[in-house]
Write a protein that holds these residues in place. Structure first.
Motif, short mmCIF file in Angstrom:
data_model
loop_
_atom_site.label_atom_id
_atom_site.label_comp_id
_atom_site.label_asym_id
_atom_site.label_seq_id
_atom_site.Cartn_x
_atom_site.Cartn_y
_atom_site.Cartn_z
N ARG A 1 2.76 -5.35 2.08
CA ARG A 1 4.14 -5.81 0.83
C ARG A 1 3.84 -5.09 0.04
N LEU B 1 2.46 -2.23 -0.99
CA LEU B 1 3.05 -1.24 -0.71
C LEU B 1 4.42 -1.66 -1.76
N TRP C 1 8.69 -1.46 0.82
CA TRP C 1 8.44 -1.20 2.05
C TRP C 1 9.02 -2.12 3.64
N ILE D 1 1.14 5.97 4.92
CA ILE D 1 0.87 5.17 3.82
C ILE D 1 -0.74 4.51 3.95
#
Length: 338
Positions: free
Chosen positions: A152, A155, A159, A201
């Protein structure tokens, strides 16, 4: 075989336990971890001590998911300067690959494996040798929760993975409690302890955190100050220790992890009567001695983890440091223990 991990993996433990109404220093003393050990985040301590501490804490505080709570208090900064280094990688995939190499030495017995359960999904699986018989629930919770926090950080807080899977079979109440704590779907009775997420991702660049370096320094190096200024010898040694297993421990990479130009780094080190090259040799020597004294390692893997491209180069350096080959040194230690 004993396994060791950085005491930095307990970052935030005293504060969280106090907030939850417990006495962290009493709990730490019961597993023979001393307060002064927290002043050096790179200190390697037996992984079993950490695992037993977490189990004891969860039982005393009557919080069955304490490990997951601690993991949510942590993140990239918990990893030390390797955290500042991996977010500079071009893609999340490269950041995760670098993190997996880091884990092999700084959290021994932890294996991170990236797989593809489907064309659209990836699975980051975690194998903990110390938890081979599923006897340490909290260390598993901490590891997966920390990885989730790190992802996290790279991202964004919004997320979330497809799900987090646990080998342990979880009753419905436990599943709901963990989902609320971790903020994502949880499944029990899985083949692996893992985090499953959308594969797209992996090509994304990690988010840059403006204050990450300052947070690392504030959290882990407050005691290493020289007249109100940072001790760049300590920070450089730490960065070298972090980056050696990645195979990218150049002066340029060390400087980048410290947000410095390489020439400025050398100037700062020169002011303290040392250099990057001198510190690299010191760290390699110290780590080699510590590993050979406390473990029975594969010498070729040790050489690679110290940044040597081949065992013969490591052996030559070792003879310079200790006057004997690493094999002879290891035999001497083993004979002294008989």
């Amino acid at each position: 075989m004993p396994y060791y991990a950085r005491i930095g993996s307990l970052t935030g433990y005293p504060e969280l336990v106090e907030r939850l109404g417990g006495d962290p220093w009493d709990l730490l003393s019961q597993v023979c971890i001393l307060p002064r050990q927290f002043t050096d985040p790179d200190l390697m301590i037996p992984y079993k001590q950490i695992a037993e501490l977490l189990e004891m804490t969860a039982a005393q505080l009557q919080l069955p998911y304490f490990g997951a709570q601690l993991g949510q208090e942590q993140g990239l900064a918990t990893l030390g300067l390797i955290g500042a280094y991996i977010v500079q990688k071009p893609t999340l995939l490269q950041a995760l690959e670098c993190g997996a190499k880091y884990a092999q030495r700084h959290a021994q017995g932890v294996n991170l494996t990236l797989g593809a359960p489907s064309a659209a999904q990836c699975e980051l699986a975690v194998s903990l040798q110390i938890n081979h018989h599923q006897q340490y629930t909290q260390i598993c919770l901490l590891t997966l929760s920390l990885i989730l926090s790190v992802l996290r950080d790279m991202l964004g807080d919004d997320w979330q993975p497809h799900h987090i899977g646990f080998k342990q079979h979880l009753p419905l109440a436990a599943t709901l409690a963990l989902e609320q704590l971790l903020g994502c779907p949880v499944q029990g009775g899985c083949r692996k302890d893992s985090i499953v997420f959308n594969a797209d991702i992996l090509s994304q660049p990690p988010l840059q955190q403006a204050n990450l370096l300052a947070e690392i320094v504030d959290n882990q190096f407050q005691s290493f100050q020289l007249n109100q200024h940072l001790d760049y010898v300590v920070l450089t040694r730490h960065a070298i220790n972090m980056l050696l297993p990645t195979g990218d421990c150049s002066k340029e990479s060390i400087a980048k992890s410290l947000d410095l130009h390489p020439k400025k780094l050398e100037r700062l080190l020169s002011e303290q009567l040392t250099s990057y090259r001198d510190l690299l040799e010191q760290v390699r020597k110290d780590v080699a001695q510590q590993v050979l004294t406390s473990q029975r390692p594969d010498l070729t893997n040790l050489a690679l983890n110290l940044g040597y491209s081949e065992f013969s180069a490591f052996s030559r350096s070792f003879k310079t440091w200790f006057g004997m080959s690493p094999t002879h040194y290891l035999q001497t230690i083993n004979n002294s223990k008989k």
